[in-house]
Design an enzyme around this catalytic site. Sequence first.
Site: not given
Ligand code: NAD
Length: 278
Positions: A160, A173
């Site tokens: 991130s 985080y």
């Molecule tokens: P999201 O909530 O849409 O998806 C998260 C996924 O992780 C889901 O499929 C969920 O089931 C899975 N997950 C969570 N806990 C779990 C566990 N214990 N075991 C197995 N699977 C698990 O979130 P997202 O926004 O798509 O985030 C995905 C990645 O991108 C994350 O690492 C997040 O930190 C990173 N990210 C997101 C953003 C944003 O703005 N959305 C920005 C920077 C980084």
Amino acid sequence: MKKSSDKNSRQKPPALRGGMGSGLSTVLITGSTSGVGLGIAKEFAKAGYSIIFNGLESNGEAIAKEIGKKYKVNTYFSPANMLIPSEISAMVDEGMSKFGSIDVLINNAGIQYVSQIEDFPSEKWNDIIGVNLTAAFYTSKAVWKAMKEKKKGRIINIASVHGLAASEYKAAYVASKHGLVGLTKVLALEGAPFGITANAICPGYVKTPLVEKQISEQSKAHNISEKDVINKIMLTKHPIKEFVCCESIGALALFLASDTASMITGTAMPIDGGWSAQ
Ligand code: NAD
């Protein structure tokens, strides 16, 4: 005088391709049944990869089947919980026996919790470090031996912009994502003699369920509209006043998995509308 055909002048960048063409054919993407992970999975499916899906969504299996059918690729779904090391190693073993190898590992599963430090619950700290950082240690360890023997492999960690800079109220985080960037660098150094590259992708805000939840929570916490949370809190961080889209993150991951990216390792690449440039 050296002829123009010496070793360096003959070197051409390899073609940009993924899937079977690069000798890398299977990708494991944790947390790929939602948001960013699902977006990445679609890009790899378009490129012909077999995909091991993972996530906690109850329709995970149906999502994996649907993508497989739509893009005519092999898929497999594992509901492994990234907080449980034995489930992580079982997922990797199942994926390997199903497809023969795991060539690209994408550590994407992630969770968030927002609170000032004095109220930050210890269990939230432990879970966030567990899913966002420790799970990537276990998955990397589980695929490492086979990648080393094959002398080729790609590890892509979805960190991130919070792996590069901090924001208040996100202690766990920010710590987990800085840790993930550090882990990426170590994997890059240890993988270098064996054709294994490791890189982190550092997105700014992407409108996924993880961020939708933050929008509604912040709207209530600050007593402002959701539109104001987006424009006055979130997108103020982005000089380009837009959310990052999942397809762009998927395309960057696909590039990092390609032969063309074989010299890119140990990096933490922002895809953040300019946030980290400030
Ligand atoms: P999201 O909530 O849409 O998806 C998260 C996924 O992780 C889901 O499929 C969920 O089931 C899975 N997950 C969570 N806990 C779990 C566990 N214990 N075991 C197995 N699977 C698990 O979130 P997202 O926004 O798509 O985030 C995905 C990645 O991108 C994350 O690492 C997040 O930190 C990173 N990210 C997101 C953003 C944003 O703005 N959305 C920005 C920077 C980084």
